[in-house]
Design an enzyme around this catalytic site. Structure first.
Site, PDB file in Angstrom:
ATOM      1  N   HIS A 106       0.834  -1.218   0.000  1.00 60.78           N
ATOM      2  CA  HIS A 106       0.000   0.000   0.000  1.00 60.78           C
ATOM      3  C   HIS A 106       0.867   1.266   0.000  1.00 60.78           C
ATOM      4  CE1 HIS A 106      -3.343  -2.694   1.168  1.00 60.78           C
ATOM      5  NE2 HIS A 106      -2.416  -3.242   1.942  1.00 60.78           N
ATOM      6  N   SER A 119      16.843  21.939 -15.106  1.00 56.65           N
ATOM      7  CA  SER A 119      16.027  23.082 -15.500  1.00 56.65           C
ATOM      8  C   SER A 119      16.779  24.344 -15.115  1.00 56.65           C
ATOM      9  CB  SER A 119      14.685  23.010 -14.764  1.00 56.65           C
ATOM     10  OG  SER A 119      14.130  24.291 -14.651  1.00 56.65           O
ATOM     11  N   LYS A 133      16.376  20.831  -9.627  1.00 57.57           N
ATOM     12  CA  LYS A 133      15.794  19.649 -10.273  1.00 57.57           C
ATOM     13  C   LYS A 133      16.813  18.793 -11.038  1.00 57.57           C
ATOM     14  CE  LYS A 133      12.037  20.507 -12.719  1.00 57.57           C
ATOM     15  NZ  LYS A 133      11.269  19.295 -12.781  1.00 57.57           N
ATOM     16  N   GLU A 147      11.142   8.053 -17.335  1.00 54.08           N
ATOM     17  CA  GLU A 147       9.777   8.522 -17.637  1.00 54.08           C
ATOM     18  C   GLU A 147       9.383   8.162 -19.071  1.00 54.08           C
ATOM     19  OE1 GLU A 147       9.016  12.716 -16.059  1.00 54.08           O
ATOM     20  OE2 GLU A 147      11.153  12.444 -15.733  1.00 54.08           O
TER      21      GLU A 147
END
Ligand code: ARG
Length: 432
Positions: A167, A288, A294, A301
């Protein structure tokens, strides 16, 4: 009807143009063409034609001399194709007509005899079987590399303890090696599915002709053997309209991509500020300019995202095939773009996952988030610890070593919390 073409494709005269007086409208030619994508099968089209012409010569359907001339021409085309010297032309619709036209330019009208006792319907199906067989070999080899990587990483991380989740809540401590071996198991099943896929790709449709075979005395066993197939199809209608082997490949690729998306999702979560388990190497992360904090896990991805396209290819072809009457229909031309896409192969390239995992530093918090966060003094866990200790003792006496993670062939793939603690606390040596 099976063609024995002697007058060849010219600008206004198609392979099938016998009774047609008017030429095709430009848009029909362009809309109907598949050469932009079926040229990926060029090598296999030539290899299939070489087998076919050898058989035509051996059975006496054409003379030995004609067969030799055609074979030599096809072999030259194959060499030119491999050297990148061939240009395709959309006015020749597909790879089969392009090759026949190129062969005609090379050796003259005798080239037309290549199409004796053959139709583009069995030809295209043959090309696809050959193409898929090669592709399956490639995927299986790449999966083997990936699995090897996972085993060696798991080996290194037998003692790297991390939280196991259910979970998405801390559940029980586990070994990072054990976690990685779960993926090893998934990729092993993927590999087995692709292995099985070979069985249905390994059948030769050549000889089914347009749909009902041919009256020429062909030898289908011979062509099947020359192309390296296990056997010819037993039903000619099935031979030209079966695309199950492609659907199986797309279904297997979809499951593979689902697994890839799961491991990538974990990598993505693990490098977030919330988890802080790993730091990805600079060499495959992006940043970035306005948010310098970042470091984006783009490659993971992208693999996660590409799974969508592979599922789409499966559903696309299932929909093309649904309710399609026997035997060949032009709809079937829509079967190629999906399965010739390189997505699954690209994504399981060794370096994609291997480098991601090998070159991601495990952060301190990866280790801190282990035992410290677990209550280990409940009655239940004390009991478990006692059981585990006696198990360890017995096991070591019998086998002389401990088995920790899901290493293939070891049988024991799961260790309870207490046993894990025992091993770590006492720093018990282990080997496989
Ligand atoms: N380009 C066609 C395909 O990919 C080849 C078969 C054409 N056959 C025909 N009867 N029009 O399906």
């Amino acid at each position: 009807m099976v063609h024995c073409i002697s007058d060849m494709t010219t600008e206004n005269h198609k392979l099938w143009g016998g009774r047609f007086e008017a030429g095709l409208e430009k848009w029909v030619e362009e809309f109907g063409a598949s050469i932009s994508f079926d040229q990926k099968m060029a090598e296999f089209d030539l290899k299939g034609s070489i087998a076919h012409v050898i058989m035509l010569g051996e059975t006496g359907i054409i003379t030995k001399d004609e067969a030799n001339q055609i074979k030599a021409g096809l072999e030259e085309l194959l060499a030119e194709y491999k050297d990148g010297k061939i240009e395709f032309d959309v006015s020749n619709e597909d790879i089969h007509m392009n090759m026949e036209s190129l062969l005609t330019v090379k050796i003259g009208p005798v080239a037309g005899k290549l199409h004796t006792a053959r139709s583009r319907n069995d030809q295209v199906a043959t090309d696809m079987h050959l193409y898929l067989k090669a592709k399956l070999g490639e995927v299986i080899a790449k999966l083997a590399n990936l699995r090897k990587t996972l085993v060696s990483l798991a080996d290194e991380h037998v003692y790297t303890i991390m939280p196991g989740y259910t979970h998405l809540q801390h559940a029980q401590p586990i070994s990072f090696g054990h976690h990685l071996m779960a993926y090893y198991n998934m990729f092993t099943r993927d590999s087995e599915r692709f292995e099985f896929n070979i069985k249905h790709a390994d059948i030769s449709p050549l000889g089914a002709a347009a749909l009902a075979g041919t009256t020429f005395p062909i030898d289908r066993e011979m062509t099947a053997e020359l192309m390296g197939f296990a056997k010819p199809y037993s039903n000619s209608l099935d031979a030209v309209s079966d695309r199950d082997f492609i659907l199986e490949f797309l279904a297997n690729s979809s499951i593979l991509m689902m697994h890839m998306s799961r491991i990538c999702e974990e990598i993505i979560s693990w490098c977030s500020n919330e988890f802080k388990f790993v730091t990805l190497s600079d060499t495959f992360s992006t940043g970035s300019s306005i948010m310098p904090q970042k470091k984006n896990p783009d490659m993971a991805e992208l693999i996660r995202g590409k799974s969508g396209r592979v599922y789409g290819n499966l559903f696309g072809l299932l929909t093309v095939m649904k309710s399609l009457p026997l035997a060949y229909n032009k709809d079937l031309q829509e079967d190629k773009e999906g399965y010739t896409q390189a997505v699954p192969c690209e994504c399981i390239k060794k370096r994609h996952i291997k480098e991601k995992l090998e070159r991601c530093g495990l952060t301190d918090s990866f280790k801190k988030k282990t035992f410290l966060n677990f209550k280990t003094d409940t009655e239940h866990q004390k009991q478990a610890k006692l059981r585990a200790m006696s198990y360890c003792k017995k096991f070591k006496e019998e086998k002389g070593s401990f088995l920790l993670t899901g290493k293939p062939g070891t049988g024991k793939t799961h260790l309870g919390i207490a046993m894990m603690m025992q091993l770590v606390n006492q720093n018990v040596g282990c080997r496989y």
